[in-house]
Write an enzyme that holds these catalytic residues in place. Structure first.
Site, PDB file in Angstrom:
ATOM      1  N   ALA A  68     -28.567 -28.140  30.323  1.00  8.18           N
ATOM      2  CA  ALA A  68     -27.967 -29.079  29.364  1.00  8.18           C
ATOM      3  C   ALA A  68     -27.108 -28.280  28.392  1.00  8.18           C
ATOM      4  CB  ALA A  68     -29.051 -29.821  28.605  1.00  8.18           C
ATOM      5  N   LYS A  69     -26.312 -28.950  27.630  1.00  3.03           N
ATOM      6  CA  LYS A  69     -25.563 -28.308  26.553  1.00  3.03           C
ATOM      7  C   LYS A  69     -25.149 -29.374  25.565  1.00  3.03           C
ATOM      8  CE  LYS A  69     -24.127 -24.017  25.947  1.00  3.03           C
ATOM      9  NZ  LYS A  69     -24.917 -22.886  26.473  1.00  3.03           N
ATOM     10  N   GLY A  70     -24.972 -28.968  24.330  1.00  8.07           N
ATOM     11  CA  GLY A  70     -24.493 -29.910  23.325  1.00  8.07           C
ATOM     12  C   GLY A  70     -23.499 -29.226  22.433  1.00  8.07           C
TER      13      GLY A  70
END
Ligand code: GLU
Length: 431
Positions: free
Chosen positions: A120-122
């Protein structure tokens, strides 16, 4: 091998909203490996696209009372492997495609080192150095609230990335805990130690790089002692790598950050440089070396180059001027495919990001585990387990590279992609 028809069909799958240079690069790289391992086309079509994405625009109040609206993202690439894991970055250029590419990268990284996470990444599109502490806190709390439907200790666990740190993680944890009605330290990793963080986490990416460098140098018959290292970036990753490598006997001859660089052919005093940046923020003006530009850092005479800042800094325009024999990728996707091809042709050994910088997420995993068990390890245990995971991953990637006669990047991706593909096939398609 995959038939040309399937390849054409896959290439035609629209990238839609994620489309951007960096996302296209991530997909091209994946496609190349998918074709190489003859991946089931259904699985490969699925893995090219992120599974769950959230785009938000949200306001936060500046200290002068004005209100600013910014873009925020959280993208979970694959939910097959367990909870998803990956950092949150604050940078002025963050966009949907970049976050999607980095989320995909996290999937391969976690699978490569055997962690039970998808990627994931944000990110928030904002310049963190232009925010006061109070502004950063308000922005972080509002962003956390916006993404709170995605994150959670069993769902998706953020961590620091470019422009964020343990304080930002503390605010995320506090905001999320208020929302769920109880303390939930497991929602983030990279927390301050007092909140359930693990001491080695801050230096973990740099330590991981330092554990791998001797193994990489062995491949090109160079000793670690006295080896000249140039490091781009003096944030959490760059400075911890510099310290660990200097302690291991390497000579850090150049360091740069957004302010420019400094160079000292006999080796910089890293402790003094760390103290200087603690007080002055940037390396600029450090008296223990000669000033150079950020771009000159890539051409400095050295055996090892560590890009430890942002993406796509080694490219067609500078790859043939790099003097290093080894490039150890501390940053995520610091090399474009064109840059990579040039380095390969020139015989430069590239230790790819998903292997080289996996120390960060590995110690994040340790932190998450310790939190779940309410049982904390000593620093020494943490370091030893990190060293063992990093060393084993390197040996495995090296073995695949030798057997398949491919470069380390391809070998690392083969390992990561194959593991995720196998898991996907075992779980089957719902409904
Ligand atoms: N931001 C780091 C990375 O890109 C760490 C992610 C994590 O610990 O979840 O690998």
């Amino acid at each position: 091998m995959t038939s040309p028809d399937t390849m054409a069909q896959e290439a035609a799958t629209p990238l839609l909203d994620w489309d951007s240079g960096i996302y296209r690069e991530a997909v091209n790289q994946f496609d190349r490996v998918a074709a190489y391992i003859d991946l089931d086309p259904n699985v490969s079509q699925r893995l090219r696209l992120p599974q769950r994405s959230l785009v938000t625009t949200f306001p936060f109040r500046r200290d002068d009372g004005s209100v600013e609206t910014v873009f925020g993202y959280r993208i979970r690439h694959v939910l097959t492997m367990g909870p998803t894991k990956g950092g949150i970055r604050y940078a002025p250029t963050v966009n949907f495609g970049e976050v999607a590419a980095l989320a995909m990268n996290m999937t391969w990284k976690c699978a490569l080192v055997g962690l039970p996470f998808g990627g994931a990444k944000g990110g928030v599109r904002v310049s963190p150095e232009l925010l006061s502490r109070a502004e950063k806190q308000r922005l972080t709390r509002r962003y956390t609230s916006e993404i709170s439907t995605l994150i959670g200790p069993q769902r998706d666990i953020p961590a620091p990335d470019l422009g964020t740190d343990s304080q930002v993680m503390a605010w995320i944890m506090d905001t999320y805990s208020h929302q769920v009605g109880h303390g939930a330290p497991g929602v983030v990793t990279g927390k301050p130690v007092e909140l359930g963080g693990t001491a080695v986490r801050e230096e973990s990416t740099g330590l991981g790089l330092a554990y791998l460098l001797p193994l990489a140098l062995e491949m090109v018959d160079l000793p670690l002692e006295g080896t000249r290292v140039a490091i781009q970036g003096f944030g959490q990753v760059g400075r911890s790598a510099a310290l660990a490598l200097a302690r291991q006997g390497a000579r850090v001859v150049a360091v740069s950050d957004l302010s420019g660089g400094i160079h000292c052919p006999t080796g910089l005093d890293i402790d003094a440089l760390r103290e200087w940046t603690d007080h002055n923020l940037w390396v600029e003006g450090f008296p223990g070396g000669d000033p150079i530009s950020g771009e000159q850092l890539f051409e400095v005479d050295c055996e090892v180059l560590i890009p430890a800042a942002v993406q796509e800094v080694i490219h067609g325009g500078n790859a043939d001027r790099i003097t290093a024999a080894v490039v150890l990728e501390g940053a995520n996707t610091p090399t474009t495919m064109e840059g990579d091809q040039i380095l390969q042709k020139r015989g430069v050994l590239v230790v790819p990001d998903i292997l080289a910088n996996a120390g960060g997420v590995t110690v994040s995993y340790f932190e998450w585990l310790q939190g779940l068990q309410y049982y904390f390890w000593t620093d020494e245990e943490t370091r030893q387990r990190l060293r063992s995971i990093m060393t084993n991953a390197f040996r495995e990637v090296h073995r695949i590279a030798r057997e398949e006669k491919v470069d380390l990047r391809t070998a690392a991706l083969i390992k990561g992609v194959a593991r995720v593909a196998k898991a996907k096939l075992l779980r089957g398609l719902f409904p």
